[in-house]
Design a protein around this motif. Structure first.
Motif, mmCIF file in Angstrom:
data_model
loop_
_atom_site.group_PDB
_atom_site.id
_atom_site.type_symbol
_atom_site.label_atom_id
_atom_site.label_comp_id
_atom_site.label_asym_id
_atom_site.label_seq_id
_atom_site.Cartn_x
_atom_site.Cartn_y
_atom_site.Cartn_z
ATOM 1 N N ALA A 66 15.748 -5.277 1.184
ATOM 2 C CA ALA A 66 17.161 -5.253 0.782
ATOM 3 C C ALA A 66 18.049 -4.761 1.913
ATOM 4 O O ALA A 66 19.167 -5.260 2.113
ATOM 5 C CB ALA A 66 17.331 -4.376 -0.453
ATOM 6 N N GLY A 67 17.569 -3.798 2.662
ATOM 7 C CA GLY A 67 18.348 -3.236 3.759
ATOM 8 C C GLY A 67 18.425 -4.129 4.977
ATOM 9 O O GLY A 67 19.160 -3.840 5.931
ATOM 10 N N ASN A 68 17.655 -5.239 4.955
ATOM 11 C CA ASN A 68 17.669 -6.175 6.088
ATOM 12 C C ASN A 68 18.162 -7.558 5.656
ATOM 13 O O ASN A 68 17.726 -8.576 6.186
ATOM 14 C CB ASN A 68 16.259 -6.293 6.692
ATOM 15 C CG ASN A 68 16.257 -6.940 8.063
ATOM 16 O OD1 ASN A 68 16.978 -6.507 8.968
ATOM 17 N ND2 ASN A 68 15.454 -7.978 8.229
ATOM 18 N N GLY A 69 19.053 -7.563 4.671
ATOM 19 C CA GLY A 69 19.669 -8.816 4.251
ATOM 20 C C GLY A 69 18.747 -9.781 3.547
ATOM 21 O O GLY A 69 18.959 -10.998 3.584
ATOM 22 N N GLY A 70 17.700 -9.271 2.898
ATOM 23 C CA GLY A 70 16.804 -10.128 2.132
ATOM 24 C C GLY A 70 15.588 -10.614 2.897
ATOM 25 O O GLY A 70 14.819 -11.431 2.389
ATOM 26 N N TRP B 152 0.804 -1.226 0.000
ATOM 27 C CA TRP B 152 0.000 0.000 0.000
ATOM 28 C C TRP B 152 0.836 1.275 0.000
ATOM 29 O O TRP B 152 0.398 2.324 -0.463
ATOM 30 C CB TRP B 152 -0.944 -0.007 1.194
ATOM 31 C CG TRP B 152 -0.260 0.019 2.538
ATOM 32 C CD1 TRP B 152 0.315 -1.037 3.173
ATOM 33 C CD2 TRP B 152 -0.070 1.131 3.387
ATOM 34 N NE1 TRP B 152 0.861 -0.649 4.373
ATOM 35 C CE2 TRP B 152 0.627 0.685 4.540
ATOM 36 C CE3 TRP B 152 -0.422 2.482 3.306
ATOM 37 C CZ2 TRP B 152 0.981 1.531 5.571
ATOM 38 C CZ3 TRP B 152 -0.067 3.320 4.362
ATOM 39 C CH2 TRP B 152 0.616 2.852 5.473
ATOM 40 N N GLU B 153 2.080 1.202 0.490
ATOM 41 C CA GLU B 153 2.955 2.375 0.472
ATOM 42 C C GLU B 153 3.828 2.431 -0.787
ATOM 43 O O GLU B 153 4.636 3.338 -0.926
ATOM 44 C CB GLU B 153 3.860 2.370 1.703
ATOM 45 C CG GLU B 153 3.119 2.582 3.015
ATOM 46 C CD GLU B 153 4.066 2.607 4.195
ATOM 47 O OE1 GLU B 153 4.797 1.610 4.374
ATOM 48 O OE2 GLU B 153 4.085 3.616 4.924
ATOM 49 N N GLY B 154 3.639 1.467 -1.682
ATOM 50 C CA GLY B 154 4.418 1.404 -2.910
ATOM 51 C C GLY B 154 5.472 0.323 -2.854
ATOM 52 O O GLY B 154 6.128 0.137 -1.822
ATOM 53 N N PRO B 155 5.661 -0.425 -3.953
ATOM 54 C CA PRO B 155 6.621 -1.529 -3.979
ATOM 55 C C PRO B 155 8.052 -1.110 -3.631
ATOM 56 O O PRO B 155 8.749 -1.856 -2.947
ATOM 57 C CB PRO B 155 6.529 -2.030 -5.423
ATOM 58 C CG PRO B 155 5.183 -1.614 -5.890
ATOM 59 C CD PRO B 155 4.897 -0.315 -5.206
ATOM 60 N N ALA B 156 8.475 0.061 -4.090
ATOM 61 C CA ALA B 156 9.868 0.469 -3.885
ATOM 62 C C ALA B 156 10.228 0.562 -2.406
ATOM 63 O O ALA B 156 11.338 0.197 -2.000
ATOM 64 C CB ALA B 156 10.127 1.799 -4.587
ATOM 65 N N LYS B 157 9.301 1.039 -1.602
ATOM 66 C CA LYS B 157 9.583 1.199 -0.175
ATOM 67 C C LYS B 157 9.789 -0.146 0.505
ATOM 68 O O LYS B 157 10.715 -0.321 1.313
ATOM 69 C CB LYS B 157 8.453 1.973 0.503
ATOM 70 C CG LYS B 157 8.745 2.307 1.956
ATOM 71 C CD LYS B 157 7.756 3.297 2.528
ATOM 72 C CE LYS B 157 8.113 3.678 3.957
ATOM 73 N NZ LYS B 157 7.192 4.704 4.511
ATOM 74 N N LEU B 158 8.931 -1.117 0.202
ATOM 75 C CA LEU B 158 9.079 -2.431 0.809
ATOM 76 C C LEU B 158 10.303 -3.149 0.256
ATOM 77 O O LEU B 158 11.024 -3.820 1.005
ATOM 78 C CB LEU B 158 7.820 -3.263 0.575
ATOM 79 C CG LEU B 158 7.778 -4.625 1.264
ATOM 80 C CD1 LEU B 158 8.058 -4.511 2.753
ATOM 81 C CD2 LEU B 158 6.430 -5.308 1.030
ATOM 82 N N HIS C 140 10.832 -12.194 8.210
ATOM 83 C CA HIS C 140 10.039 -12.889 7.197
ATOM 84 C C HIS C 140 10.842 -12.975 5.892
ATOM 85 O O HIS C 140 11.388 -11.975 5.430
ATOM 86 C CB HIS C 140 8.732 -12.130 6.945
ATOM 87 C CG HIS C 140 7.765 -12.893 6.111
ATOM 88 N ND1 HIS C 140 6.734 -13.638 6.666
ATOM 89 C CD2 HIS C 140 7.666 -13.058 4.773
ATOM 90 C CE1 HIS C 140 6.051 -14.212 5.694
ATOM 91 N NE2 HIS C 140 6.603 -13.872 4.534
ATOM 92 N N PRO C 141 10.924 -14.170 5.278
ATOM 93 C CA PRO C 141 11.725 -14.325 4.053
ATOM 94 C C PRO C 141 11.233 -13.439 2.915
ATOM 95 O O PRO C 141 10.077 -13.536 2.495
ATOM 96 C CB PRO C 141 11.586 -15.811 3.722
ATOM 97 C CG PRO C 141 10.387 -16.287 4.476
ATOM 98 C CD PRO C 141 10.289 -15.427 5.692
#
Length: 231
Positions: A124-128, A113-119, A158-159
């Motif tokens: 990516a910033g949490n090692g995948g 809901w906040e946009g794919p790029a943010k999630l 969560h993976p």
């Protein structure tokens, strides 16, 4: 006798249903909470979304379950909706608890809901993996401090692959016998994709005056709604 197969949402394992299971069993039904690969005690197992679909289908087939009421909460509504199609006459009903629903070719990330790029950036910033929720995420969701502490304390990353992989549907989801439980503190109306499905004669809408994690905030009330859905 119905057999409830219970699948919790992101960050959670089978333990999330601990307060729901006794009421279902006391009513004469079986209740089997399931941990998806990559979460809780299965945290070390690599997992994509189709892994989660197979987790559910394989467990039902391994135990040769019939009259299955398949329950998916939050993220797990996506693999649960896909698994429900694959269960054939083993399925009695699918129940979506304040959940996402699968759309063919779409992923959890693509519909964020906040946009794919943010999630995508957060993963990516949490090692995948998607970092577990915090107490701040639980505010305004009808949880006591004790319930919040239990929810946050048990959550695991969560993976990310399961969130990015697209869903695969063989037929329209609206053809499934389904109940959608909307938790009103998490939004007064279902999302547009759910609202469209609720136009089907096969789907029912039920509301709960609580937040996004009713298995913690109102476990007895949730169990009663699951029992009603199975009738």
């Amino acid at each position: 006798m119905a057999i409830f197969v219970l699948v919790a949402g992101a960050w959670l394992g089978s333990w999330a249903w601990d307060d729901v299971v006794p009421t279902l069993r006391e009513a004469g039904h079986e209740a089997l909470p399931l941990t998806l690969s990559g979460l809780a005690e299965k945290r070390a197992v690599p997992a994509g979304q189709q892994t989660h679909v197979r987790d559910i289908v394989d467990e039902v087939e391994r135990l040769d379950l019939r009259d299955v009421v398949l329950v998916g909460h939050s993220y797990s509504g996506i693999p649960v909706g896909q698994a429900a199609e694959l269960l054939g006459d083993r399925l009695a009903r699918v129940v979506f608890v304040d959940s996402n629903v699968p759309a063919d070719g779409a992923s959890f990330v693509s519909t964020w809901w906040e946009g794919p790029a943010k999630l995508e950036a957060a993963i990516a910033g949490n090692g995948g993996s998607w970092a577990p929720l915090t107490a701040v995420d639980c505010e305004g969701q009808g949880l006591t401090d004790e319930q919040t502490a239990r929810l946050v304390g048990g959550a695991t990353p969560h993976p990310g692959d399961s969130l990015a992989e697209p869903a695969v549907l063989a037929r329209p989801l609206g053809e499934l016998p389904a109940t959608y439980i909307k938790c009103l503190l998490d939004g007064a109306e279902p999302n547009d994709d759910v609202a469209a499905l609720l136009t089907s004669e096969q789907w029912r809408l039920v509301e709960m005056d609580t937040g996004h994690w009713p298995m913690f905030s109102q476990p007895y009330e949730l169990a009663q709604l699951l029992l009603e859905a199975a009738r």
